[in-house]
Design an enzyme around this catalytic site. Structure first.
Site, PDB file in Angstrom:
ATOM      1  N   ASP A  51       6.101 -15.063   2.650  1.00  0.00           N
ATOM      2  CA  ASP A  51       7.158 -14.468   3.466  1.00  0.00           C
ATOM      3  C   ASP A  51       7.317 -15.229   4.780  1.00  0.00           C
ATOM      4  O   ASP A  51       8.439 -15.516   5.224  1.00  0.00           O
ATOM      5  CB  ASP A  51       6.910 -12.975   3.710  1.00  0.00           C
ATOM      6  CG  ASP A  51       5.466 -12.640   4.040  1.00  0.00           C
ATOM      7  OD1 ASP A  51       4.609 -13.543   3.996  1.00  0.00           O
ATOM      8  OD2 ASP A  51       5.196 -11.463   4.334  1.00  0.00           O
ATOM      9  N   TYR A  75       6.211 -15.891 -14.802  1.00  0.00           N
ATOM     10  CA  TYR A  75       7.271 -16.233 -15.748  1.00  0.00           C
ATOM     11  C   TYR A  75       6.752 -16.349 -17.179  1.00  0.00           C
ATOM     12  O   TYR A  75       7.505 -16.169 -18.130  1.00  0.00           O
ATOM     13  CB  TYR A  75       7.938 -17.559 -15.357  1.00  0.00           C
ATOM     14  CG  TYR A  75       8.787 -17.490 -14.101  1.00  0.00           C
ATOM     15  CD1 TYR A  75       9.025 -16.290 -13.449  1.00  0.00           C
ATOM     16  CD2 TYR A  75       9.344 -18.632 -13.570  1.00  0.00           C
ATOM     17  CE1 TYR A  75       9.787 -16.236 -12.307  1.00  0.00           C
ATOM     18  CE2 TYR A  75      10.123 -18.594 -12.426  1.00  0.00           C
ATOM     19  CZ  TYR A  75      10.341 -17.392 -11.788  1.00  0.00           C
ATOM     20  OH  TYR A  75      11.103 -17.344 -10.649  1.00  0.00           O
ATOM     21  N   LYS A 103       0.312 -15.597  -1.344  1.00  0.00           N
ATOM     22  CA  LYS A 103       0.338 -14.222  -0.815  1.00  0.00           C
ATOM     23  C   LYS A 103      -1.065 -13.656  -0.943  1.00  0.00           C
ATOM     24  O   LYS A 103      -1.314 -12.622  -1.573  1.00  0.00           O
ATOM     25  CB  LYS A 103       1.360 -13.387  -1.585  1.00  0.00           C
ATOM     26  CG  LYS A 103       1.699 -12.047  -0.920  1.00  0.00           C
ATOM     27  CD  LYS A 103       2.355 -12.194   0.436  1.00  0.00           C
ATOM     28  CE  LYS A 103       2.749 -10.811   0.978  1.00  0.00           C
ATOM     29  NZ  LYS A 103       3.178 -10.886   2.385  1.00  0.00           N
ATOM     30  N   ASP A 131      14.742 -23.444  -3.902  1.00  0.00           N
ATOM     31  CA  ASP A 131      16.174 -23.167  -3.807  1.00  0.00           C
ATOM     32  C   ASP A 131      16.578 -22.874  -2.362  1.00  0.00           C
ATOM     33  O   ASP A 131      17.650 -23.275  -1.909  1.00  0.00           O
ATOM     34  CB  ASP A 131      16.550 -21.999  -4.708  1.00  0.00           C
ATOM     35  CG  ASP A 131      16.687 -22.410  -6.168  1.00  0.00           C
ATOM     36  OD1 ASP A 131      16.433 -23.595  -6.466  1.00  0.00           O
ATOM     37  OD2 ASP A 131      17.028 -21.563  -7.000  1.00  0.00           O
ATOM     38  N   ASP A 134       9.909 -21.483  -7.183  1.00  0.00           N
ATOM     39  CA  ASP A 134      11.292 -21.327  -7.621  1.00  0.00           C
ATOM     40  C   ASP A 134      12.156 -20.882  -6.448  1.00  0.00           C
ATOM     41  O   ASP A 134      13.236 -21.438  -6.177  1.00  0.00           O
ATOM     42  CB  ASP A 134      11.342 -20.306  -8.761  1.00  0.00           C
ATOM     43  CG  ASP A 134      12.685 -20.263  -9.473  1.00  0.00           C
ATOM     44  OD1 ASP A 134      13.569 -21.067  -9.128  1.00  0.00           O
ATOM     45  OD2 ASP A 134      12.844 -19.432 -10.368  1.00  0.00           O
TER      46      ASP A 134
END
Length: 372
Positions: A223, A144, A191, A251, A247
């Site tokens: 994942d 980001y 990851k 959520d 993030d």
């Protein structure tokens, strides 16, 4: 001498002002009960700041935040910017910039399943019952904030994901300390089979683990973690992860409790800490009095914990639980409900105000004519 705290209030966009108003109502009630003072300082951020000051984070807002003890934040975002991919200035830039200005490197998001609301979740009761976890998301680095580029013809673009050892250590220590006080388990989500930054995260966490010998450390690819969070959320205690993964995962975790409107968060770092609900600005509900204020009110409780007012914070959480159990909830949680944003705020504030010891002297009814 009565303790006094200075609070920056950044209500922001959409339903932000509505839920922050109810949070301040509850904070005022609990401050009277536990005898401390809260002084509020309003400032602009987001779309409303662009409209009034031509920038998403005015210098005045930064100054207000840096000279106060905590920041109470509402929500950010507006459809007129979301629907314009060519907009050079966006509301969200204000929040990202504020995180950088205040050094807010750690976002802390508790996730809890309330028994009364289990039927609101799309997940089965036996899967989510008694879920109680907390997510530590790195907040001011990663993709980001990395260098961004787009080709001259607009047909190719890139976003750089970058992390340093120090950035990882800062938040990892906080996550380890939280796990040590909770159920002694930390899960790093990364990851590392693909990304070099994730491999650095894993090496740093492995090296720090020796300093926290009582904490069990688990490593999980993002994942798989996304799947496990739905299949068996109770396996998690403290989750630690980088910015973008955090993030998404946080959520996703909101469905466990049945609504994103239930989840508070704290962002802490090198300057003034910031407290906000994890939901967005929900512009479709703006001005309708149906916005759920609970996540914002619980963020206020996290703010009081940060300020050292632990009994007052616990009183708010107790009042929220009491209100949920009594079914005084907005339509996002109970479809047929006629209770408004203000009704829920009044109910929680009154529970706080009339609380004696660990018993409530609740002389309210469930009518909509409560007085605070």
């Amino acid at each position: 001498m009565t303790k006094s705290y200075q609070i920056a209030v950044l209500s922001g966009d959409g339903i932000g002002p509505e839920v922050v108003k109810e949070t301040i109502k509850v904070l005022d009630a609990v401050s009277q009960t536990y005898v401390f003072e809260l002084h509020y300082h309003n400032a602009l951020i987001g779309a409303v700041a662009i409209d009034q000051a031509n920038e998403p984070l005015p210098e005045h807002t930064i100054a207000v935040c840096k000279r106060t003890d905590a920041v109470l934040f509402g929500a950010i975002g507006d459809p007129k910017y979301d629907n314009d991919p060519n907009a050079a200035v966006r509301p969200e830039q204000g929040l990202l910039a504020l995180r950088k200005e205040l050094g807010l490197f750690a976002n802390i998001r508790p996730v809890k399943a309330y028994n009364k609301l289990i039927n609101q979740s799309p997940l089965k009761e036996n899967i989510i019952q008694n879920t109680d976890l907390v997510i530590f998301r790195e907040l001011i680095s990663g993709i980001y904030f990395g260098q961004k580029s787009i080709s001259a013809d607009g047909r190719a673009a890139s976003d750089l994901c970058s992390y340093s050892q120090d950035e990882i250590e800062n938040i990892a220590h906080l996550a380890f300390q939280a796990a040590d006080k909770r159920n002694k388990k930390l899960t790093l989500i990364d990851k590392a089979n693909v990304l070099e930054t994730s491999r650095l995260w894993r090496r740093v966490v492995q090296s720090l683990a020796a300093q926290y010998p009582t904490v069990e450390v688990e490593y999980m690819f993002v994942d798989n973690a996304a799947m496990q969070l739905i299949l068996n959320p109770k396996q998690f205690d403290v989750i630690l992860t980088e910015n973008m993964f955090g993030d998404i995962i946080s959520d996703e975790a909101s469905v466990i409790g049945g609504s994103i409107g239930l989840l508070p968060s704290a962002s802490i770092g090198t300057h003034t800490a910031l407290f906000e609900p994890i939901h967005g600005s929900y512009p479709q509900a703006k001005g309708k009095g149906i916005a759920n204020p609970i996540a914002s009110i619980l963020s206020g409780a996290m703010m009081l914990d940060h300020l050292g007012e632990h009994d007052a914070a616990e009183a708010i959480r107790d009042a929220v639980l009491h209100t949920i159990n009594e079914g005084v909830l907005t339509p996002d949680l109970v479809k047929e409900s006629t209770y408004s944003t203000t009704d829920v705020g009044n109910k929680i504030a009154n529970h706080v105000r009339f609380r004696t010891g660990h018993r409530y002297q609740d002389n309210m009814t469930h009518s909509k004519s409560t007085i605070i």
